[in-house]
Write an enzyme that holds these catalytic residues in place. Sequence first.
Site, short mmCIF file in Angstrom:
data_model
loop_
_atom_site.label_atom_id
_atom_site.label_comp_id
_atom_site.label_asym_id
_atom_site.label_seq_id
_atom_site.Cartn_x
_atom_site.Cartn_y
_atom_site.Cartn_z
N SER A 106 0.84 -1.21 0.00
CA SER A 106 0.00 0.00 0.00
C SER A 106 0.87 1.26 0.00
O SER A 106 0.58 2.22 -0.72
CB SER A 106 -0.91 0.03 1.23
OG SER A 106 -1.75 -1.09 1.26
N PHE A 125 -2.75 10.39 -0.78
CA PHE A 125 -3.79 10.70 -1.77
C PHE A 125 -5.11 10.84 -1.03
O PHE A 125 -5.60 9.88 -0.43
CB PHE A 125 -3.83 9.53 -2.75
CG PHE A 125 -4.96 9.52 -3.75
CD1 PHE A 125 -4.82 10.12 -5.01
CD2 PHE A 125 -6.15 8.85 -3.49
CE1 PHE A 125 -5.84 10.05 -5.96
CE2 PHE A 125 -7.17 8.78 -4.42
CZ PHE A 125 -7.01 9.39 -5.66
N GLY A 126 -5.68 12.02 -1.04
CA GLY A 126 -6.90 12.26 -0.26
C GLY A 126 -8.13 12.39 -1.13
O GLY A 126 -8.38 13.45 -1.72
N LEU A 127 -8.91 11.32 -1.19
CA LEU A 127 -10.18 11.35 -1.91
C LEU A 127 -11.34 11.07 -0.95
O LEU A 127 -12.30 11.83 -0.87
CB LEU A 127 -10.17 10.30 -3.05
CG LEU A 127 -11.44 10.22 -3.90
CD1 LEU A 127 -11.66 11.52 -4.68
CD2 LEU A 127 -11.37 9.04 -4.88
N GLY A 178 -17.52 7.82 0.91
CA GLY A 178 -16.52 6.79 0.60
C GLY A 178 -16.74 6.25 -0.80
O GLY A 178 -16.07 6.65 -1.75
N GLY A 224 -4.23 -24.62 14.40
CA GLY A 224 -4.06 -23.58 15.41
C GLY A 224 -2.88 -22.68 15.10
O GLY A 224 -2.92 -21.47 15.36
N GLU A 272 -9.98 1.33 -2.52
CA GLU A 272 -9.90 1.49 -3.99
C GLU A 272 -11.14 0.91 -4.66
O GLU A 272 -11.04 0.28 -5.72
CB GLU A 272 -8.64 0.82 -4.53
CG GLU A 272 -7.42 1.15 -3.74
CD GLU A 272 -6.46 2.07 -4.45
OE1 GLU A 272 -6.69 2.34 -5.63
OE2 GLU A 272 -5.52 2.52 -3.80
N ASP A 287 -18.26 -4.86 -3.84
CA ASP A 287 -19.57 -4.67 -4.46
C ASP A 287 -19.58 -3.51 -5.46
O ASP A 287 -20.28 -3.56 -6.47
CB ASP A 287 -20.65 -4.45 -3.38
CG ASP A 287 -21.00 -5.75 -2.67
OD1 ASP A 287 -20.63 -6.83 -3.19
OD2 ASP A 287 -21.62 -5.69 -1.60
N PHE A 331 -25.59 2.42 -9.27
CA PHE A 331 -24.96 2.94 -8.04
C PHE A 331 -25.95 3.67 -7.15
O PHE A 331 -25.82 3.68 -5.95
CB PHE A 331 -23.82 3.91 -8.38
CG PHE A 331 -22.76 3.28 -9.22
CD1 PHE A 331 -21.80 2.48 -8.64
CD2 PHE A 331 -22.72 3.49 -10.58
CE1 PHE A 331 -20.82 1.89 -9.40
CE2 PHE A 331 -21.73 2.91 -11.35
CZ PHE A 331 -20.78 2.10 -10.77
C1 LIG Z 1 -6.83 0.80 5.43
C2 LIG Z 1 -7.48 1.71 4.45
C3 LIG Z 1 -6.70 2.58 3.69
C4 LIG Z 1 -7.30 3.47 2.79
N1 LIG Z 1 -6.52 4.36 2.07
C5 LIG Z 1 -7.12 5.33 1.34
C6 LIG Z 1 -6.35 6.36 0.72
O1 LIG Z 1 -5.11 6.35 0.77
N2 LIG Z 1 -6.98 7.38 0.08
C7 LIG Z 1 -8.36 7.44 0.00
O2 LIG Z 1 -8.87 8.40 -0.57
N3 LIG Z 1 -9.12 6.46 0.57
C8 LIG Z 1 -8.54 5.42 1.24
N4 LIG Z 1 -9.31 4.45 1.84
C9 LIG Z 1 -10.75 4.56 1.78
C10 LIG Z 1 -11.44 3.50 0.94
O3 LIG Z 1 -11.22 3.71 -0.41
C11 LIG Z 1 -12.91 3.47 1.36
O4 LIG Z 1 -12.98 2.85 2.63
C12 LIG Z 1 -13.79 2.76 0.36
O5 LIG Z 1 -13.90 3.47 -0.82
C13 LIG Z 1 -15.20 2.49 0.93
O6 LIG Z 1 -15.74 3.64 1.49
P1 LIG Z 1 -16.39 3.58 2.95
O7 LIG Z 1 -15.40 2.93 3.86
O8 LIG Z 1 -16.83 4.96 3.28
O9 LIG Z 1 -17.60 2.62 2.81
P2 LIG Z 1 -19.08 2.97 2.28
O10 LIG Z 1 -18.99 3.71 0.99
O11 LIG Z 1 -19.86 3.60 3.39
O12 LIG Z 1 -19.65 1.51 1.99
C14 LIG Z 1 -20.12 0.65 3.03
C15 LIG Z 1 -20.76 -0.56 2.37
O13 LIG Z 1 -21.86 -0.14 1.57
C16 LIG Z 1 -21.70 -0.65 0.25
N5 LIG Z 1 -22.26 0.31 -0.71
C17 LIG Z 1 -22.02 1.64 -0.80
N6 LIG Z 1 -22.68 2.17 -1.81
C18 LIG Z 1 -23.34 1.14 -2.41
C19 LIG Z 1 -24.19 1.03 -3.56
N7 LIG Z 1 -24.49 2.09 -4.33
N8 LIG Z 1 -24.71 -0.18 -3.86
C20 LIG Z 1 -24.40 -1.27 -3.12
N9 LIG Z 1 -23.60 -1.24 -2.05
C21 LIG Z 1 -23.07 -0.03 -1.71
C22 LIG Z 1 -20.21 -0.83 0.06
O14 LIG Z 1 -19.92 -1.78 -0.97
C23 LIG Z 1 -19.80 -1.30 1.46
O15 LIG Z 1 -20.02 -2.69 1.54
C24 LIG Z 1 -8.71 3.49 2.67
C25 LIG Z 1 -9.49 2.58 3.42
C26 LIG Z 1 -8.88 1.71 4.29
C27 LIG Z 1 -9.75 0.77 5.08
#
Ligand SMILES: Cc1cc2nc3c(=O)[nH]c(=O)nc-3n(C[C@H](O)[C@H](O)[C@H](O)COP(=O)(O)OP(=O)(O)OC[C@H]3O[C@@H](n4cnc5c(N)ncnc54)[C@H](O)[C@@H]3O)c2cc1C
Length: 407
Positions: free
Chosen positions: A113, A151-153, A159, A363, A386, A390, A406
């Site tokens: 990562s 990288f901040g998205l 999310g 174990g 990324e 789903d 979506f």
């Molecule tokens: C360890 C780690 C490192 C990361 N590093 C970065 C990084 O460097 N930069 C960055 O920008 N981000 C980063 N992320 C963020 C990551 O990309 C997000 O966690 C991811 O995009 C999911 O967003 P969320 O966690 O807000 O989940 P949510 O979007 O809230 O989703 C929760 C659940 O709902 C489902 N869901 C959401 N919308 C829909 C839909 N329309 N239909 C069906 N199901 C849906 C999802 O599939 C998921 O199962 C990181 C995450 C982690 C855990």
Amino acid sequence: MSSNTLQGGGYGTKSTTRDNFESPDFYQLDDLLNEEQKLIRSSMRDFVKLEITPFIEDWCQKAEFPEAMVKKFGEIGAFGPTIPLKYGGGGLDYISYGLIMQEIERGDSGMRSTASVQGSLVMYPIYAFGSEAQKQKYLPKLASGEILGCFGLTEPDHGSNPAGMTTHFADSGDHFLLNGSKMWISNAPKADIAVVWAKDEHGRVHGLIVERGMEGFTTPETHGKWSLRASCTGELVFNNVRVPKENLLPGKDGLGAPLMCLDSARYGIAWGSIGAAMDCYHSARQYALERIQFDKPIASFQLVQKKLAEMLTEITKAQLLNLRLGRLMDQHKATTAQISLAKRNNVAVALEIAREARQIHGGMGITGDYSIMRHMMNLESVITYEGTHDIHLLILGHEITGIPAFS
Ligand SMILES: Cc1cc2nc3c(=O)[nH]c(=O)nc-3n(C[C@H](O)[C@H](O)[C@H](O)COP(=O)(O)OP(=O)(O)OC[C@H]3O[C@@H](n4cnc5c(N)ncnc54)[C@H](O)[C@@H]3O)c2cc1C
């Protein structure tokens, strides 16, 4: 290790101290690699055996980001392998890039990562959308590991739906004023620069380079992760940060810009996750041949053979997918949906292989003496970041039907 070591009281030998990993190549795919690609893979494999596997368990147990690895990754060429040489990158093809990610993640997904973010999510946008001055200023330092980027998205409330982001900036004379926050950002607590995606006054998304030390910019660390424990994760908080106008990436705006970066990073994940899967398979096969139960190696039982055969089948299919996708990437023909398919499939397969390998280790599989549980926990993040499992399915659904599901 003798087979006796795994009997009765012989559990003590740590697999992590005897890294004899060799990747399975059931369909002789090495024949499809050129000499340079094979050399790059073996150099990275040696590097991982020397610099990562002897220490990774300890870093993860302590949830410690090994900062010294940043410089080492720079020296070995793990940052920006496809970026041209004149900016400090490796000038390599996408198969080589994939092999590098595969080998690093074979060691640990958190380490991969760090390298993925630096190369695909920080160097790539600066290279693809940055001004010449930005490229000259940042890329060589990022490539060498002199500085670390993030990288901040993702935001606390956005999310899977980054289009809803609320982080924004306004024109304030000779600079922009940036406000908002990002969450779950890999490398954030240690990063020297952040490529931040934010909306302008018209709601259009742009990339901005924010430097550590700018007033109002903080990067609180996220604690308590059970996954990617050797990778540091944090928030990016912007409170009236004055960002010089020359720090805006001029080459592309709109959400398509960060999504292009994600394509490159997801391609690396497709390779990397299979590196983790191969490590699990290698360890499970070795353990099954050595572990005696009912007076026989457990590898002699059909149920264990089934697990190993299915692991090898899925690894081989994923290797073929990666190679073909790599060729498409090199020809600039790979589509977002093709990359989604590979990321989604390969991470899911890797997670399943980690779970099955955990079973084979009994174990011992839950301990840090083997890499399995660490890979398994890491992959729980990889299947979410990324683009979740789903969301990639929905990207494919959109491609197949032409109908976005979506929202
Ligand atoms: C360890 C780690 C490192 C990361 N590093 C970065 C990084 O460097 N930069 C960055 O920008 N981000 C980063 N992320 C963020 C990551 O990309 C997000 O966690 C991811 O995009 C999911 O967003 P969320 O966690 O807000 O989940 P949510 O979007 O809230 O989703 C929760 C659940 O709902 C489902 N869901 C959401 N919308 C829909 C839909 N329309 N239909 C069906 N199901 C849906 C999802 O599939 C998921 O199962 C990181 C995450 C982690 C855990």
